[in-house]
Each structure stands twice: as C-alpha cells, then as structure tokens.
Motif scaffolding. Sequence first.
Motif, PDB file in Angstrom:
ATOM      1  N   GLY A  61     -10.578  16.927  -5.001  1.00  0.00           N
ATOM      2  CA  GLY A  61     -11.187  18.078  -4.346  1.00  0.00           C
ATOM      3  C   GLY A  61     -10.655  19.396  -4.843  1.00  0.00           C
ATOM      4  O   GLY A  61     -10.675  20.393  -4.131  1.00  0.00           O
ATOM      5  N   ARG A  62     -10.153  19.412  -6.084  1.00  0.00           N
ATOM      6  CA  ARG A  62      -9.614  20.618  -6.720  1.00  0.00           C
ATOM      7  C   ARG A  62      -8.538  21.281  -5.861  1.00  0.00           C
ATOM      8  O   ARG A  62      -8.678  22.441  -5.447  1.00  0.00           O
ATOM      9  N   PRO A  63      -7.449  20.574  -5.579  1.00  0.00           N
ATOM     10  CA  PRO A  63      -6.397  21.161  -4.738  1.00  0.00           C
ATOM     11  C   PRO A  63      -5.606  22.227  -5.468  1.00  0.00           C
ATOM     12  O   PRO A  63      -5.526  22.235  -6.700  1.00  0.00           O
ATOM     13  N   GLY A  75       1.168  15.887  -7.885  1.00  0.00           N
ATOM     14  CA  GLY A  75      -0.119  16.543  -7.979  1.00  0.00           C
ATOM     15  C   GLY A  75      -0.987  15.917  -9.049  1.00  0.00           C
ATOM     16  O   GLY A  75      -0.550  15.053  -9.815  1.00  0.00           O
ATOM     17  N   PRO A  76      -2.256  16.325  -9.136  1.00  0.00           N
ATOM     18  CA  PRO A  76      -3.145  15.795 -10.165  1.00  0.00           C
ATOM     19  C   PRO A  76      -2.709  16.248 -11.552  1.00  0.00           C
ATOM     20  O   PRO A  76      -2.190  17.349 -11.726  1.00  0.00           O
ATOM     21  N   GLN A  97       0.828  -1.192   0.000  1.00  0.00           N
ATOM     22  CA  GLN A  97       0.000   0.000   0.000  1.00  0.00           C
ATOM     23  C   GLN A  97       0.867   1.249   0.000  1.00  0.00           C
ATOM     24  O   GLN A  97       2.061   1.188   0.288  1.00  0.00           O
ATOM     25  N   ALA A  98       0.251   2.362  -0.348  1.00  0.00           N
ATOM     26  CA  ALA A  98       0.890   3.677  -0.252  1.00  0.00           C
ATOM     27  C   ALA A  98      -0.089   4.602   0.449  1.00  0.00           C
ATOM     28  O   ALA A  98      -1.297   4.522   0.222  1.00  0.00           O
ATOM     29  N   GLU A  99       0.423   5.477   1.287  1.00  0.00           N
ATOM     30  CA  GLU A  99      -0.432   6.309   2.130  1.00  0.00           C
ATOM     31  C   GLU A  99      -0.276   7.798   1.881  1.00  0.00           C
ATOM     32  O   GLU A  99      -0.905   8.606   2.556  1.00  0.00           O
ATOM     33  N   TRP A 107      -1.862  19.023  -2.184  1.00  0.00           N
ATOM     34  CA  TRP A 107      -1.834  17.565  -2.119  1.00  0.00           C
ATOM     35  C   TRP A 107      -0.703  17.068  -1.221  1.00  0.00           C
ATOM     36  O   TRP A 107      -0.729  15.943  -0.735  1.00  0.00           O
ATOM     37  N   GLU A 108       0.305  17.918  -0.969  1.00  0.00           N
ATOM     38  CA  GLU A 108       1.442  17.495  -0.167  1.00  0.00           C
ATOM     39  C   GLU A 108       1.030  17.302   1.290  1.00  0.00           C
ATOM     40  O   GLU A 108       0.371  18.134   1.882  1.00  0.00           O
ATOM     41  N   GLY A 109       1.421  16.173   1.860  1.00  0.00           N
ATOM     42  CA  GLY A 109       1.124  15.887   3.250  1.00  0.00           C
ATOM     43  C   GLY A 109      -0.271  15.348   3.506  1.00  0.00           C
ATOM     44  O   GLY A 109      -0.597  14.995   4.641  1.00  0.00           O
ATOM     45  N   ARG A 110      -1.106  15.284   2.480  1.00  0.00           N
ATOM     46  CA  ARG A 110      -2.452  14.740   2.648  1.00  0.00           C
ATOM     47  C   ARG A 110      -2.410  13.226   2.675  1.00  0.00           C
ATOM     48  O   ARG A 110      -1.647  12.593   1.952  1.00  0.00           O
TER      49      ARG A 110
END
Length: 441
Positions: free
Chosen positions: A288-290, A277-278, A270-272, A295-298
């Motif tokens: 969620g339209r970052p 980025g998208p 798995q990866a967490e 996206w970093e750290g999410r």
Amino acid sequence: MTESRPKAIDLFCGAGGLTQGLSDAGFDVLWGIDHEENTKPTYDHNHDHEMTVGDIRETSPPDLGLEEGELDLVAGGPPCPTFSLVGRSKINSLEGQSTTTDERHQLYEDFLRFVAHYEPKAFLMENVKGMLSAANDDGEDVVDVISGQMEDLGYEVTVKLLDSADFGVPQHRERLFFIGNRIGVDNPDLDEWKTHRPPSNEEEKQIKFNTAGGPEEENQESLHAYTEEEEKEFPHFEESPERRVPWNTVADAILDLPPVSPNGETPPTQAEEYTMGPVSEYQYWIRGRPGPDEWEGRTLYNHECRGHNMRDLTLYKLLGEGTSYIIGDIPEEHQPYRSDIFPDKLKKQNPKEPSTTVVAHLYKDGHMFIHPTEARSITVREAARLQSFPDDFEFPVARTHAFKQVGNAVPPLLAQAIATAVRKTVLGISQDSTLSPEADD
C-alpha cells in the motif's frame, strides 16, 4: 463534468481476484456470484457490494437498478471441464429454460445468458489454456464454437492467451481471455498493453529495488498523472509503453516477509508482524505504498504455512535454488508418497524468476511451492503476493480454504491491466476521476 465509474458484475467471482482488479482499474462492481460457500467470508470482508452464494444455473439475473443497456461490463471465469460437450446451442433460448437437467450444459452458457440479459457494452471471460487445443464431439474447435455464440449475441470478439508475468505479476500463469463489445469499436490488442518482458541478462534477474518516495511526495493515485520524463510508478498500464521492464520475480514479491519461525520453532508456524520495510518496488506497492515507518506495528495477515514433519523439512533443505525433484527420483527410503501413485514434484521456487503457476492444489500440500530460502512451503500471504493480492486483502477463513481461494483466483494485477485496456479502448473512459470511488460524488 466528472465521469462516473463504469459499472460491472463478476460471475464465478470466488474470493474476488477479478473484482479487485476491476475495482483497481476504475470499475464499480455491483454484484458477484459464486457457488462455493467458503468464498463469501473472504469476498464480503474485502468488498462492499452484494455477493450471492448459489448455483448460477438456477439464478436469475438480479435487478441492478440500471436502465437497459447501462451495464458496462460482465466479467467472470466459468469452469469449463468437459470441452467435448461444448455445442452450438442457441444462447438466447437459455433465458427461460431449466439448465440443471441438461447433461450437456456448460457453465459458460450461463455467462452468456447473463450477457444476453443485460446486454452490456463489453464482456470479459477468462478460461484455461487447454481450451485452445480442445475440440467438441463433432470435431469443432471449442474456441471457435464459443466465439460464434458470442458473435450471435451481437459482439465483436477477440480471444487472447496471456501470461500474467507480462503484466507485472511475479508468476507465470497462462490463461485464455475472451473480450467482446457491441458498440462497434476495436477490442484492445493486449500484446500492446504488456508492461514486462523476459530478462535479457543476469543483472535484470536481480531484485528491483524501490526508488519511489514516501507519502510526503505528491500523491499519484492516478495512472495518468505523469509527464513523459517522469518515472512511472508501478503499476502503470498504457497502450504501447515506451519501454517494458524485466519480469517481477519471487524475490521481488516475498523476500521482505519475515520467517514464519522467528524463534526457531519446528515445524514452521506463522508470523504476524512485519520486521522490515519493503525493499522492491513490487513490495512497496503491495503493502500500500507505506512511508518509512508506516509498516511498523501493522498486522501481517495470513502469513501462515502448514506444519511439516522432519522428513519433509529435510527434503526441502536438500533442494537447491530453483530446482525440483520428481517424487520418483528420490531414494525410496526418503519417499513422502508411493511414487507409482503420486508422480508429483518437490520444487523450490527460484527467487530470480517469476514463480510457477499458483494452483488450488496448495490446499492439499505445498511440495511444489517450497520457499526459496527457508525449509518450508509457502504461506497463504506469500501465495497471495505471487497472485498480486495486496497485503490488506485478508482471507478470514481456514488455511486450507484460503490456499484454494488464492489458487483459483484471477491475479488482480492481470485483471487490472485487461480492465484498464477495456475501459480506455472500448468504453473510451480515460479520465483520472474514474480511478477514485469518490468520482460519483
């Protein structure tokens, strides 16, 4: 004056794919019910209203705190496994009878029992494609029988077979939808609400890169806040759109997600965390339209696949892009199963096309959903993306239960498209305020 959000309930709600779509379309879902106990942790985690676990045949419609006829929509997807037993029973006689003792009882009758009780302005019922060609023991077309029962309750009924890929879902999934209303208007022609189409050339099969701005741009929560000249932000549902874009593909949906063995572990695990980025507009939307760095750290939820033995990994590696093997076609010494008992397929999903139908069978094995670029089956998160569940929709249950819940769900994006059409066409509610939970404040 601000319009309040239309009210709905979700019968046979499962993990809440249909509920998610209804909410995204501007509905206030008041209640859900499902018989599967393992769906409740998922439903409760992602929705903030009551969900009941129980046998709908033994469940009375609850008091929703509404006046008579105030409920706008009853929605749900009742299982209908025995089409031959569908009969022309009087639905209004079900109100007080015990249905568990009737072997001919079909669960769609409970859907109609709730419709008869609440008398909503409209209903939306989902079922399998096979109902279209099914007949009962009397030789009557099942769809005609069920439609007749709906009409007996005072509803104008439309039945339509839809492919979720035509509404932006990166998956071919054909399902039958019954739409009814009792307020004397035409039901929406869902062909006119399609947003996507087959690609016309190889270029249109390539990933559709995101061109939208970040959160510093004007917030466009509203599906209506556009001029004719502006590019419409995905997703955008309107009747008879000026143009339809090519289907979203497997690449559009999942190829921004990190490998699940980032350090080369075997088998994949798995990866967490996100590692980039998208890239596509679909990825941008589903995250969620970052903004550029949001996206970093999410936390990346449910990006976990089942373990694989070396034989399976090798077989997966042998498959070319978008190709499949029937188990029986593989040399006997490499067979994962006895081919005379398990005539299944190994299929690597094609990144240039929508995926094949995501099924609940994924909880048993992932041989028909092999990752397009990695030698493994897809993760729960990848399956959820192919079904159009947003990345913040978590499945806080065991992996096997999560796969089953994803596979059984109505794709939220498809549900949003249909619910938007019902809201605008049938209920006549088109104000932007209905798309925000604060609209009732």
